[in-house]
Design a protein around this motif. Structure first.
Motif, PDB file in Angstrom:
ATOM      1  N   LEU A   1       0.467  -1.247   0.047  1.00 22.38           N
ATOM      2  CA  LEU A   1       0.143  -0.261  -0.166  1.00 22.38           C
ATOM      3  C   LEU A   1       0.329   1.479   0.005  1.00 22.38           C
ATOM      4  O   LEU A   1       0.354   2.035   0.059  1.00 22.38           O
ATOM      5  N   GLN A   2       2.557   1.177  -0.547  1.00 21.58           N
ATOM      6  CA  GLN A   2       3.588   2.218  -1.065  1.00 21.58           C
ATOM      7  C   GLN A   2       4.551   1.832  -0.872  1.00 21.58           C
ATOM      8  O   GLN A   2       4.786   0.569  -0.573  1.00 21.58           O
ATOM      9  N   GLY A   3       4.717   2.671  -2.048  1.00 26.22           N
ATOM     10  CA  GLY A   3       5.817   2.264  -2.922  1.00 26.22           C
ATOM     11  C   GLY A   3       7.019   2.129  -2.552  1.00 26.22           C
ATOM     12  O   GLY A   3       6.704   3.416  -1.972  1.00 26.22           O
ATOM     13  N   ARG A   4       7.924   2.346  -2.863  1.00 31.07           N
ATOM     14  CA  ARG A   4       9.253   2.515  -2.449  1.00 31.07           C
ATOM     15  C   ARG A   4       9.903   3.295  -3.471  1.00 31.07           C
ATOM     16  O   ARG A   4      10.308   4.733  -2.881  1.00 31.07           O
ATOM     17  N   LYS A   5       9.315   2.987  -4.580  1.00 34.72           N
ATOM     18  CA  LYS A   5       9.870   4.459  -5.744  1.00 34.72           C
ATOM     19  C   LYS A   5       8.747   3.878  -7.320  1.00 34.72           C
ATOM     20  O   LYS A   5       9.173   2.758  -7.279  1.00 34.72           O
ATOM     21  N   VAL A   6       8.201   4.894  -7.175  1.00 40.63           N
ATOM     22  CA  VAL A   6       6.799   4.710  -8.489  1.00 40.63           C
ATOM     23  C   VAL A   6       7.226   5.757  -9.373  1.00 40.63           C
ATOM     24  O   VAL A   6       7.336   6.860  -8.895  1.00 40.63           O
ATOM     25  N   ASN A   7       7.723   4.625 -10.746  1.00 41.52           N
ATOM     26  CA  ASN A   7       7.241   6.500 -11.756  1.00 41.52           C
ATOM     27  C   ASN A   7       5.801   6.078 -12.512  1.00 41.52           C
ATOM     28  O   ASN A   7       6.316   5.122 -13.663  1.00 41.52           O
ATOM     29  N   VAL A   8       4.894   7.163 -12.964  1.00 41.39           N
ATOM     30  CA  VAL A   8       4.168   6.490 -13.648  1.00 41.39           C
ATOM     31  C   VAL A   8       3.886   7.546 -14.492  1.00 41.39           C
ATOM     32  O   VAL A   8       3.761   8.813 -13.463  1.00 41.39           O
ATOM     33  N   GLN A   9       3.034   7.413 -15.397  1.00 40.06           N
ATOM     34  CA  GLN A   9       3.016   8.580 -16.782  1.00 40.06           C
ATOM     35  C   GLN A   9       0.962   8.547 -16.381  1.00 40.06           C
ATOM     36  O   GLN A   9       0.653   7.180 -16.998  1.00 40.06           O
TER      37      GLN A   9
ATOM     38  N   ASN B   1      -0.631   0.553  -5.331  1.00 37.02           N
ATOM     39  CA  ASN B   1      -0.454   1.894  -4.439  1.00 37.02           C
ATOM     40  C   ASN B   1       0.374   2.338  -5.113  1.00 37.02           C
ATOM     41  O   ASN B   1       2.026   2.135  -5.214  1.00 37.02           O
ATOM     42  N   LEU B   2       0.111   3.079  -6.719  1.00 37.72           N
ATOM     43  CA  LEU B   2       0.801   3.906  -7.818  1.00 37.72           C
ATOM     44  C   LEU B   2       1.593   4.819  -6.685  1.00 37.72           C
ATOM     45  O   LEU B   2       2.188   6.022  -7.696  1.00 37.72           O
ATOM     46  N   LYS B   3       1.717   5.378  -5.880  1.00 34.67           N
ATOM     47  CA  LYS B   3       2.220   6.291  -5.270  1.00 34.67           C
ATOM     48  C   LYS B   3       3.463   5.827  -4.437  1.00 34.67           C
ATOM     49  O   LYS B   3       2.913   5.138  -3.692  1.00 34.67           O
ATOM     50  N   ASP B   4       4.657   6.228  -4.178  1.00 39.17           N
ATOM     51  CA  ASP B   4       5.107   6.499  -2.790  1.00 39.17           C
ATOM     52  C   ASP B   4       4.908   6.994  -1.823  1.00 39.17           C
ATOM     53  O   ASP B   4       4.260   8.130  -1.917  1.00 39.17           O
ATOM     54  N   ALA B   5       5.915   6.716  -0.951  1.00 42.79           N
ATOM     55  CA  ALA B   5       5.638   7.873   0.415  1.00 42.79           C
ATOM     56  C   ALA B   5       6.226   9.614   0.184  1.00 42.79           C
ATOM     57  O   ALA B   5       4.881  10.150   0.728  1.00 42.79           O
ATOM     58  N   GLN B   6       7.238   9.664  -0.820  1.00 44.82           N
ATOM     59  CA  GLN B   6       6.946  10.871  -1.563  1.00 44.82           C
ATOM     60  C   GLN B   6       5.663  11.914  -1.679  1.00 44.82           C
ATOM     61  O   GLN B   6       4.968  12.992  -0.859  1.00 44.82           O
TER      62      GLN B   6
ATOM     63  N   VAL C   1      -1.452   8.440 -19.149  1.00 50.02           N
ATOM     64  CA  VAL C   1      -1.672   8.424 -20.332  1.00 50.02           C
ATOM     65  C   VAL C   1      -3.290   8.207 -21.081  1.00 50.02           C
ATOM     66  O   VAL C   1      -4.020   7.698 -20.114  1.00 50.02           O
ATOM     67  N   GLU C   2      -3.112   8.305 -21.974  1.00 52.95           N
ATOM     68  CA  GLU C   2      -4.274   8.233 -22.549  1.00 52.95           C
ATOM     69  C   GLU C   2      -5.303   6.446 -22.080  1.00 52.95           C
ATOM     70  O   GLU C   2      -4.827   5.392 -23.207  1.00 52.95           O
ATOM     71  N   GLY C   3      -6.274   6.157 -21.621  1.00 54.08           N
ATOM     72  CA  GLY C   3      -7.208   5.081 -21.898  1.00 54.08           C
ATOM     73  C   GLY C   3      -6.395   4.579 -20.667  1.00 54.08           C
ATOM     74  O   GLY C   3      -7.143   3.103 -20.085  1.00 54.08           O
ATOM     75  N   GLY C   4      -5.369   5.780 -19.179  1.00 55.77           N
ATOM     76  CA  GLY C   4      -4.514   4.233 -18.206  1.00 55.77           C
ATOM     77  C   GLY C   4      -3.475   5.368 -17.545  1.00 55.77           C
ATOM     78  O   GLY C   4      -3.167   6.118 -17.725  1.00 55.77           O
ATOM     79  N   TYR C   5      -2.706   4.458 -16.938  1.00 57.23           N
ATOM     80  CA  TYR C   5      -1.135   4.660 -16.708  1.00 57.23           C
ATOM     81  C   TYR C   5      -0.399   3.506 -17.440  1.00 57.23           C
ATOM     82  O   TYR C   5      -0.486   2.506 -17.525  1.00 57.23           O
ATOM     83  N   VAL C   6       1.029   4.361 -16.982  1.00 57.74           N
ATOM     84  CA  VAL C   6       1.839   3.512 -17.591  1.00 57.74           C
ATOM     85  C   VAL C   6       2.549   3.791 -16.366  1.00 57.74           C
ATOM     86  O   VAL C   6       3.698   4.334 -15.795  1.00 57.74           O
ATOM     87  N   VAL C   7       3.267   2.065 -15.888  1.00 62.78           N
ATOM     88  CA  VAL C   7       4.335   2.836 -15.033  1.00 62.78           C
ATOM     89  C   VAL C   7       5.785   1.932 -15.399  1.00 62.78           C
ATOM     90  O   VAL C   7       6.330   0.936 -15.993  1.00 62.78           O
TER      91      VAL C   7
ATOM     92  N   HIS D   1       8.618   2.862 -14.097  1.00 68.72           N
ATOM     93  CA  HIS D   1       9.514   1.670 -12.895  1.00 68.72           C
ATOM     94  C   HIS D   1       8.708   1.635 -11.380  1.00 68.72           C
ATOM     95  O   HIS D   1       7.906   3.240 -11.221  1.00 68.72           O
ATOM     96  N   GLY D   2       8.611   0.247 -11.083  1.00 65.54           N
ATOM     97  CA  GLY D   2       7.844   0.884  -9.629  1.00 65.54           C
ATOM     98  C   GLY D   2       9.141  -0.944  -8.482  1.00 65.54           C
ATOM     99  O   GLY D   2       9.341  -1.688  -9.979  1.00 65.54           O
ATOM    100  N   LEU D   3       8.891   0.159  -7.632  1.00 65.92           N
ATOM    101  CA  LEU D   3       9.529  -1.330  -6.616  1.00 65.92           C
ATOM    102  C   LEU D   3       8.710  -1.555  -5.438  1.00 65.92           C
ATOM    103  O   LEU D   3       8.249   0.232  -5.435  1.00 65.92           O
ATOM    104  N   TRP D   4       7.931  -1.806  -4.946  1.00 66.45           N
ATOM    105  CA  TRP D   4       6.564  -2.156  -4.132  1.00 66.45           C
ATOM    106  C   TRP D   4       7.708  -3.465  -2.872  1.00 66.45           C
ATOM    107  O   TRP D   4       8.499  -4.100  -3.432  1.00 66.45           O
TER     108      TRP D   4
END
Length: 415
Positions: free
Chosen positions: A126-134, A162-167, A136-142, A144-147
């Motif tokens: 329920l919280q990512g360590r580091k998530v880079n997510v964008q 969770n597509l959000k990290d601590a920050q 985009v049309e129709g959804g999201y592109v991860v 890079h993500g590490l949980w």
């Protein structure tokens, strides 16, 4: 078997599920050392747990589940954990996550997920360590993500992440939960621990994965967002929906800890009736006064923990049934009850370890495994006693909460 208060009698179906969990005890104990050595639960044991229906305790009935009460959930999972902590932890996590998914996801998404699998099992972080997510049309592109700590990952069909990290969470406490099939997730084999070794609490990694928007939901605590009519077959879950996060606290930590403490006490009592105390004239441990005192104190701590767990469930159920808002103190009390119960359970095993002699340090000794497992379980962020006690103390002193969960619910609390 259990010490349920008469007010919390289980239904016939729940009693049957509890008995199935009890019946698995010899098998769970038998696999204990293998589970620790291999760092996951053997597939043949997973199949037995599945056949007993224990991965579907919190799954909606419309999808083949049992929708057991929260009291029943605690009792059944604790019974599994009495046999093995890692197995109890995985059963607890899967059921807690399935409950969370039923509360959080759109009914049409649930239909899509459950119609494709004979048995859906969610792991989650329920919280990512580091998530880079964008977006985009129709959804999201991860990108890079590490949980970290994806308990049950090796036995899951889906991840709820969770597509959000601590920050990002500090900036906005609401969660952006995404459902991702485990086929899209890389399990990082990094779960090398002293505790709950078989829980498969590995890190999860995703690179360049597109997630359709329909499989992503923002989980927040605005009460206005929970006013729509419930979907057919999900009425019970609709009642709990505003309190999803606090339900996660109740369903993904304390049941296994309670079961480990109960199992440790049972094992100590069993062995105390047939072993002596080295370097003394005592031939039977159970006949010694200070052992009797420690057993009585350990039992009272475990029973007190059970009372605190029941109080937290009662409080939640009362506010849901009466549609009354929590006060800040009532809400904080639930979180504190869970952490305090974990502390009492851990203290009970600490005492029994001290009285168990040198042989207890062997990995193969069941009490040694229980001691290691309960210590790890009680260190979970949702069951750490010091965090809850600090929160409760701050509320009593009229100070602002320091706990993120309490802060995130302040818009739903009675002023």
């Amino acid at each position: 078997m259990t010490n349920l208060d008469a007010r919390y009698q289980l239904t016939n179906e729940e009693e049957q599920l509890l008995q199935r969990a009890t019946d698995l005890f010899p098998l769970l104990r038998k696999y204990g050392q293998q589970i620790d050595e291999e760092r996951h639960i053997p597939e043949e044991l997973i199949e037995q747990i599945s056949a007993a229906g224990l991965f579907r305790l919190s799954t909606p009935r419309k999808y083949g589940g049992y929708e057991v009460s929260m009291h029943a959930l605690v009792e059944i999972i604790s019974e599994v954990a009495k046999g093995n902590g890692s197995a109890g932890w995985v059963v607890q996590i899967v059921n807690g996550n399935n409950f969370n998914a039923a509360l959080s996801l759109h009914p049409q998404v649930l239909d899509l997920i459950f119609e494709k699998e004979q048995e859906v099992r969610f792991c989650s972080v329920l919280q990512g360590r580091k998530v880079n997510v964008q977006k985009v049309e129709g959804g999201y592109v991860v990108e890079h993500g590490l949980w970290g700590f994806g308990s049950g990952s090796k036995h899951a069909t889906h991840a709820l992440l969770n597509l959000k990290d601590a920050q990002s969470s500090k900036e906005n406490a609401s969660m952006l939960l995404a459902v991702i099939p485990m086929s899209e997730v890389t399990i990082v084999d990094d779960w090398y621990t002293m505790s709950l070794r078989g829980s498969s609490s590995n890190s999860l990694q995703i690179n360049n994965v597109f997630i359709p928007e329909v499989y992503v939901v923002e989980q927040n605590t605005n009460i206005e967002d929970h006013q729509n009519a419930p979907a057919a077959g999900l009425e019970r879950f609709y009642e709990y929906k505003p309190y999803t996060n606090i339900i996660t606290t109740l369903t993904t930590g304390i049941s296994a800890i309670l079961g480990l403490a109960r199992g440790g006490l049972d094992y100590f009592v069993e062995t105390a009736k047939r072993k002596g105390i080295t370097m003394t004239t005592h031939s039977i441990q159970a006949e010694v006064g200070h052992i009797q005192y420690k057993v009585g104190l350990a039992a009272m701590k475990i029973e007190s923990a059970h009372l605190h767990i029941n109080r937290s469930i009662e409080s939640l159920e009362y506010h849901i049934q009466t549609k009354q808002l929590f006060t800040e103190k009532e809400f904080a009390q639930i979180q504190t009850d869970i952490g305090y119960a974990a502390m009492l359970c851990t203290e009970s095993i600490d005492m029994l370890m001290v009285e168990s002699g040198g042989s207890v340090i062997a990995d193969a000794n069941p009490l040694s495994q229980i001691y290691r497992d309960i210590r790890g379980g009680a260190n979970h962020a949702l069951t750490t006693a010091s965090t809850g006690l600090e929160l409760y103390g701050r509320i009593w002193l009229g100070l602002q909460p320091q706990n993120i969960l309490t802060l995130s619910y302040r818009s739903m609390l009675k002023v």
